[in-house]
Design a protein around this motif. Structure first.
Motif, PDB file in Angstrom:
ATOM      1  N   HIS A  58       2.029  -7.790  -9.499  1.00 46.94           N
ATOM      2  CA  HIS A  58       1.548  -6.766  -8.568  1.00 46.94           C
ATOM      3  C   HIS A  58       2.232  -5.433  -8.871  1.00 46.94           C
ATOM      4  N   PRO A  59       1.481  -4.335  -8.922  1.00 50.32           N
ATOM      5  CA  PRO A  59       2.080  -3.036  -9.245  1.00 50.32           C
ATOM      6  C   PRO A  59       3.231  -2.630  -8.313  1.00 50.32           C
ATOM      7  N   ARG A  60       3.182  -3.030  -7.048  1.00 55.22           N
ATOM      8  CA  ARG A  60       4.247  -2.591  -6.129  1.00 55.22           C
ATOM      9  C   ARG A  60       5.546  -3.390  -6.287  1.00 55.22           C
ATOM     10  N   THR A  61       5.500  -4.550  -6.948  1.00 53.92           N
ATOM     11  CA  THR A  61       6.714  -5.358  -7.117  1.00 53.92           C
ATOM     12  C   THR A  61       7.093  -5.575  -8.591  1.00 53.92           C
ATOM     13  N   ARG A  62       6.261  -5.106  -9.485  1.00 54.84           N
ATOM     14  CA  ARG A  62       6.493  -5.306 -10.925  1.00 54.84           C
ATOM     15  C   ARG A  62       7.723  -4.517 -11.374  1.00 54.84           C
ATOM     16  N   PRO A  63       8.627  -5.165 -12.122  1.00 55.60           N
ATOM     17  CA  PRO A  63       9.787  -4.428 -12.646  1.00 55.60           C
ATOM     18  C   PRO A  63       9.363  -3.464 -13.751  1.00 55.60           C
ATOM     19  N   ALA A  64      10.207  -2.499 -14.030  1.00 60.71           N
ATOM     20  CA  ALA A  64       9.914  -1.532 -15.088  1.00 60.71           C
ATOM     21  C   ALA A  64       9.864  -2.207 -16.452  1.00 60.71           C
TER      22      ALA A  64
END
Length: 127
Positions: A58-64
């Motif tokens: 998910h884009p809001r929880t994805r690490p860099a």
């Protein structure tokens, strides 16, 4: 004539990797359920497919960034429970145990649909 042997997918289902989780890794088709996504993400850990793991996070929880330990050897996946996560849902959970040399990881993972595709949100570790 000797019988041909086909290894089952690392996710634990009978089809070969190419016919099972490999088709999701290659794209463009996405996993149809939260459980299918969980299985395909486990296989991505087995195969070291960081691009797939990032794409299905998910884009809001994805690490860099995601650095996998090359010495980690995953040895099996057991789905313990699922809740929702079908074609008729927008959210779902999958409880699983992933075994590796020397131990196992027990997690309840949360999944959501983003633009129609299932993605991993986060999870809670269990004892």
């Amino acid at each position: 004539m000797p019988a041909m042997t086909t290894r089952s997918c690392p996710c634990g289902l009978p089809p070969s990797y190419d016919a099972c989780c490999g088709r999701y890794h290659r794209g463009p088709a996405g996993a149809p359920t939260a459980e299918a996504l969980m299985r395909s993400r486990y296989c991505a850990f087995v195969k070291g497919d960081v691009a797939y793991l990032m794409r299905t996070w998910h884009p809001r929880t994805r690490p860099a960034r995601l650095d996998l330990d090359p010495s980690m050897r995953w040895t099996g996946l057991e789905i313990l429970a699922t809740r929702d996560g079908s074609a008729f849902h927008t959210r779902g959970t999958v409880e699983f145990r992933a075994s590796f040399r020397g131990g196992s990881l027990h997690e309840v993972s949360r999944f959501e649909r983003v633009e129609g595709a299932w993605v991993y949100v986060d999870g809670d570790f269990r004892d």
